[in-house]
Write a protein that holds these residues in place. Structure first.
Motif, short mmCIF file in Angstrom:
data_model
loop_
_atom_site.label_atom_id
_atom_site.label_comp_id
_atom_site.label_asym_id
_atom_site.label_seq_id
_atom_site.Cartn_x
_atom_site.Cartn_y
_atom_site.Cartn_z
N CYS A 128 -25.47 -9.33 -23.72
CA CYS A 128 -26.83 -8.85 -23.19
C CYS A 128 -27.85 -9.96 -24.00
O CYS A 128 -27.48 -10.32 -24.97
N GLN A 129 -28.64 -10.47 -23.12
CA GLN A 129 -29.71 -11.44 -23.78
C GLN A 129 -30.60 -10.77 -24.47
O GLN A 129 -31.45 -11.60 -25.30
N GLY A 130 -30.83 -9.64 -24.65
CA GLY A 130 -31.67 -8.99 -25.54
C GLY A 130 -30.85 -8.76 -26.96
O GLY A 130 -31.37 -9.26 -28.03
N CYS A 131 -30.08 -7.55 -26.78
CA CYS A 131 -29.52 -7.06 -27.98
C CYS A 131 -28.18 -7.84 -28.41
O CYS A 131 -27.81 -7.70 -29.58
N GLY A 132 -27.73 -8.83 -27.63
CA GLY A 132 -26.50 -9.40 -28.12
C GLY A 132 -25.18 -8.63 -27.98
O GLY A 132 -24.29 -9.29 -28.14
N LYS A 172 -22.42 -5.84 -15.61
CA LYS A 172 -23.16 -4.84 -15.24
C LYS A 172 -24.66 -5.26 -14.98
O LYS A 172 -24.81 -6.45 -14.88
N GLU A 173 -25.35 -4.59 -14.20
CA GLU A 173 -26.77 -5.05 -13.66
C GLU A 173 -27.63 -5.38 -14.91
O GLU A 173 -28.21 -6.32 -14.94
N ARG A 174 -27.68 -4.49 -15.73
CA ARG A 174 -28.31 -4.68 -16.88
C ARG A 174 -27.59 -3.85 -18.11
O ARG A 174 -26.48 -3.15 -18.03
N CYS A 175 -28.20 -4.24 -19.31
CA CYS A 175 -27.53 -3.90 -20.55
C CYS A 175 -27.80 -2.30 -20.65
O CYS A 175 -28.96 -1.67 -20.47
N PRO A 176 -26.62 -1.33 -20.76
CA PRO A 176 -26.92 0.09 -21.05
C PRO A 176 -27.58 0.38 -22.13
O PRO A 176 -27.98 1.62 -22.06
N ASP A 219 -31.18 -8.20 -19.02
CA ASP A 219 -29.90 -9.05 -18.34
C ASP A 219 -28.56 -9.23 -19.04
O ASP A 219 -28.94 -9.65 -20.44
N LEU A 220 -27.65 -9.52 -18.55
CA LEU A 220 -26.26 -9.85 -19.09
C LEU A 220 -26.03 -11.15 -18.33
O LEU A 220 -26.20 -11.30 -17.29
N SER A 221 -25.55 -12.03 -19.30
CA SER A 221 -24.85 -13.44 -18.90
C SER A 221 -23.40 -13.52 -19.24
O SER A 221 -22.84 -12.86 -20.07
#
Length: 152
Positions: free
Chosen positions: A125-129, A136-140, A145-147
């Motif tokens: 996850c680019q936000g919470c790590g 996944k489309e986005r971090c649950p 966004d995920l990379s």
């Protein structure tokens, strides 16, 4: 038998073995490379259309290795064709090599070094790590966004 990816036509790959490809490869080629496809087809290259069930199996394998998000439709269908025909996949694409090896499909590289190990990618996850095994489309957790992250 060898299944030829787009790069095989671009790099003028030669073999004495039987060859095959898929219609989507021809659509990716232009100019002299497209003529090379036509010439090989006229000389006996088999044009194969893999079954949807096999393509779905390839996409599931891509999900298991973490490569699904970078495989094009052409990539998935080429791997499926090699799987169905029990053939060697000729490609320089690293994601294709990784998924093919995961499925037990032999790979031959052309102009690049082949992969040295199979990888099961992680996603961060680019936000919470936080890290995840599946894309996944986005971090649950936080919605960012995920990379794709190298698992090594």
């Amino acid at each position: 038998m060898r299944i030829l990816d787009t790069s095989a036509f671009i790099h003028e790959y030669h073999t004495d073995d039987e060859t095959a490809s898929i219609p989507l490869v021809k659509e990716e080629l232009t100019g002299e490379h497209a003529f090379r496809f036509d010439a090989l087809e006229g000389a006996g290259m088999y044009v194969h259309i893999p079954g949807q069930g096999t393509v779905d199996k390839v996409l599931r394998a891509g999900g298991e290795t973490g490569d699904k998000g970078v495989l094009s439709e052409t990539d998935a269908r080429l791997i499926a064709a090699a799987f169905e025909l029990d053939a060697i996949l000729v490609t320089d694409d690293y994601a294709m090599q990784n998924v093919a090896e995961h499925l037990g499909v032999e790979v031959e590289v052309i102009a690049q070094d082949g992969i040295t190990e199979q990888r099961d990618w992680k996603f961060q996850c680019q936000g919470c790590g936080r890290e995840f095994d599946e894309d996944k489309e986005r971090c649950p957790i936080c919605g960012m966004d995920l990379s794709r992250k190298n698992p090594a």
